[in-house]
Design an enzyme around this catalytic site. Structure first.
Site, mmCIF file in Angstrom:
data_model
loop_
_atom_site.group_PDB
_atom_site.id
_atom_site.type_symbol
_atom_site.label_atom_id
_atom_site.label_comp_id
_atom_site.label_asym_id
_atom_site.label_seq_id
_atom_site.Cartn_x
_atom_site.Cartn_y
_atom_site.Cartn_z
ATOM 1 N N GLU A 60 0.844 -1.191 0.000
ATOM 2 C CA GLU A 60 0.000 0.000 0.000
ATOM 3 C C GLU A 60 0.877 1.238 0.000
ATOM 4 O O GLU A 60 1.917 1.273 0.668
ATOM 5 C CB GLU A 60 -0.919 -0.008 1.230
ATOM 6 C CG GLU A 60 -1.947 1.101 1.248
ATOM 7 C CD GLU A 60 -2.879 0.966 2.440
ATOM 8 O OE1 GLU A 60 -3.980 0.395 2.276
ATOM 9 O OE2 GLU A 60 -2.506 1.406 3.551
ATOM 10 N N ARG A 114 -15.273 -3.280 16.562
ATOM 11 C CA ARG A 114 -15.318 -3.504 18.013
ATOM 12 C C ARG A 114 -15.307 -2.147 18.698
ATOM 13 O O ARG A 114 -15.163 -1.116 18.046
ATOM 14 C CB ARG A 114 -14.098 -4.310 18.466
ATOM 15 C CG ARG A 114 -12.781 -3.702 17.968
ATOM 16 C CD ARG A 114 -11.559 -4.393 18.512
ATOM 17 N NE ARG A 114 -10.344 -4.057 17.799
ATOM 18 C CZ ARG A 114 -9.672 -2.932 17.907
ATOM 19 N NH1 ARG A 114 -10.101 -1.980 18.712
ATOM 20 N NH2 ARG A 114 -8.556 -2.729 17.220
#
Length: 458
Positions: free
Chosen positions: A200, A293
C-alpha cells in the site's frame, strides 16, 4: 439480558462491568492463572478460570470461554477489544450456543478483518482508498517488484489479516522489498494464521484520523464525529483527542459521510471505527481500515458527545436501543486521552513488567477520568499488553483540556515499573503538539526531545 460474560481482562473488562452495573445486568469474569487476583475478577458478580497465563491457553480459548458462559447461565458475551473481539469463529460459536453476541454481525467482522476485502468494500461504498497491490501468499512472490513499482515508494507491506498497528513494515527502496515482505509474511502467519500480505502507498506526512460510527443493524448508521490518533510509537497509538485540531470542517463532514456510508453499506451493528489516513500536505483522506469492536480510545468520544458507547452497544444487542437521528448527536468542548504504559521509552518502549509499588493517579477530579484494571500492589506481568491505565480529560476547548491534562500527568505517580508518564508530559508540552502540528512519524522524528536518556531516573 440478565447476565453477561466478559471475554476479556484488565481495563476493558472493568469498563464493561461498570456499564453492566448501570444497566442492572450481572457479570461473569474469566481469568487466567496469572489474573486470579485481578481487579476485573473481584468486580464481577461471578468468575471462572480459563487456563494458564499465555493467552492462547486462556483468553483466546473460545471453547473454554463459551463453556464458562453456559455454566454460569450468561445470555450474552461481550468481547471487549483485542483477544477474541474480532474472531468470526468465536462470534458464530456464541450465536450457535444461543448466547447473544454483543458485537457486529460475524459477516461484518469477516469482511473488515480481511484488509484487502475491506478496501474493495470501501471502494464500492464510494470511500477513497490508497493505491495498493493484489495479495501475495506465503512464499509466492512472483510479480512483487512490478506491483511495488506500480504502487510507488515509499510503501507499506501490510498483513492481510493484521490490525491495530501490527503486521506492517515500511519499505523505502526496491532493495528492501523482498526481505521485508518475507519477514512480514512469517510474522503474519504466526500471529494471524494468515501469511498473505499486500502493498500500500505510504503517505509521507500522514495524520491518523478515525470516525466513530454506530450502526443500527438495519442499513442505517450515525457517526459520533472524529478522533485524532496521530501520536504513535511503533504504529500504535499513544494519545487520542477530539476534535482533531486544525481539521477543516468540510473535510470532517466528508470523512463522517464516508464512514457512515460504509457502515450503512455493511448493515453494520453497534459501535465501530472507520480509520483514515490524511495526507497532511495535500489535505486529502483515504480509507485505512475498519475496526469492528469498541476501541481503546472510545472515552474520547464519550467525553465530547456525552454518550456511553458500551451501554449503547449492550442495549442494542438486547433489543432495547432506540435508533437515534444524526441531528441529535452533538459535541461539546475537547477531550484528550493518554495511554499509560509499563514500558521504557529510552529502550524503544520495551515493556517493563513488575510490581506496582506505587500507583497514584488523580482520580475523582472534575473532568478527569481514569480507566484502569490494576491497583497499587498489583503485578504487571509479561503475558499481556503493558497498558496500565488511560487518563482522559475534558475541557471547554483544547487549551483548557491541555492544561488539565498537564496537571493530571504531573500528579500521576507510578513506581516499581518503568513507565511513560515523563514521556507523555514531554509530548503534551512540545510546541508541535500544542499547535496540533503532528503526524504519525512525529514521535520518531522528535524522539531525542521527548525521551529521558537510558539510565536516568524513571
Amino acid at each position: 439480558m440478565k447476565r453477561i460474560l466478559i471475554a476479556n481482562r484488565g481495563e476493558i473488562a472493568c469498563r464493561v462491568i461498570r456499564a453492566c452495573r448501570a444497566l442492572g445486568i450481572a457479570t461473569v469474569a474469566v481469568y487466567s492463572e496469572a489474573d486470579v487476583n485481578a481487579l476485573h475478577v473481584q468486580l464481577a458478580d461471578a468468575a471462572e478460570p480459563v487456563g494458564p497465563a499465555p493467552s492462547a491457553q486462556s483468553y483466546l480459548d473460545g471453547e473454554r470461554i463459551l463453556a464458562a458462559a453456559l455454566k454460569h447461565g450468561a445470555d450474552g458475551v461481550h468481547p471487549g477489544y483485542g483477544f477474541l473481539s474480532e474472531n468470526t469463529g468465536f462470534a458464530r460459536a456464541a450465536e450457535a450456543a444461543g448466547i447473544t453476541w454483543i458485537g457486529p454481525r460475524p459477516d461484518s467482522i469477516e469482511d473488515m478483518g480481511d484488509k484487502q476485502r475491506a478496501r474493495a468494500i470501501a471502494e464500492a461504498a464510494g470511500v477513497p482508498v490508497l493505491p495498493g497491490s493484489r495479495r501475495f501468499a506465503l512464499d509466492a512472490l512472483d510479480g512483487l517488484e512490478e506491483a511495488a513499482a506500480a504502487v510507488g515508494y515509499p510503501l507499506l507491506v501490510k498483513a492481510t489479516g493484521g490490525g491495530g498497528g501490527i503486521g506492517m513494515r515500511r519499505v523505502d527502496t526496491p532493495e528492501q522489498l523482498r526481505a521485508s515482505v518475507a519477514a512480514t509474511q512469517q510474522m503474519a502467519a504466526k500471529a494471524f494464521k494468515d501469511g498473505t500480505v499486500y502493498l500500500e502507498r505510504l503517505v509521507a506526512r500522514a495524520r491518523h484520523i478515525e470516525i466513530q460510527v454506530f450502526g443500527h443493524g438495519d442499513g442505517t448508521a450515525v457517526h459520533l464525529f472524529e478522533r485524532e490518533c496521530s501520536v504513535q510509537r511503533r504504529f500504535q497509538k499513544i494519545i487520542e483527542e477530539s476534535p482533531a485540531p486544525g481539521l477543516p470542517d468540510a473535510m470532517r463532514a466528508r470523512m463522517c459521510e464516508a464512514a457512515v456510508a460504509l457502515a450503512a453499506h455493511q448493515r453494520y451493528r453497534g459501535p465501530g471505527t472507520v480509520e483514515f489516513i490524511v495526507d497532511a500536505d495535500a489535505m486529502t483522506f483515504f480509507f485505512l481500515e475498519m475496526n469492528t469492536r469498541i476501541q481503546v480510545e472510545h472515552p474520547v468520544t464519550e467525553g465530547v458527545t456525552g454518550w456511553d458507547l458500551v451501554q449503547a452497544q449492550i442495549r442494542l444487542a438486547a433489543g432495547t436501543f432506540t435508533p437515534v437521528a444524526q441531528e441529535a448527536i452533538t459535541t461539546s468542548g475537547a477531550a484528550i486521552e493518554c495511554r499509560l504504559y509499563a514500558e521504557n521509552p529510552a529502550k524503544n518502549f520495551l515493556p517493563s513488567p513488575g510490581r506496582l509499588e506505587r500507583f497514584s493517579l488523580p482520580d475523582g477530579r472534575p473532568h478527569v477520568r481514569i480507566d484502569t484494571g490494576v491497583r497499587e500492589g498489583d503485578t504487571i506481568t509479561p503475558y499481556y499488553d503493558p497498558m496500565i491505565a488511560k487518563l482522559i480529560v475534558w475541557g471547554l476547548d483544547r487549551p483548557a483540556a491541555l492544561a488539565r491534562l498537564r496537571e493530571a500527568l504531573a500528579d500521576s505517580h507510578i513506581e516499581g515499573v518503568r513507565n511513560n508518564v515523563t514521556f507523555l508530559e514531554a509530548v503534551v508540552a512540545h510546541p508541535d503538539f500544542v499547535a496540533g502540528d503532528v503526524d504519525t512519524g512525529w514521535v520518531e522524528r522528535t524522539r531525542a526531545a521527548l525521551v529521558t536518556p537510558a539510565g536516568a531516573p524513571a
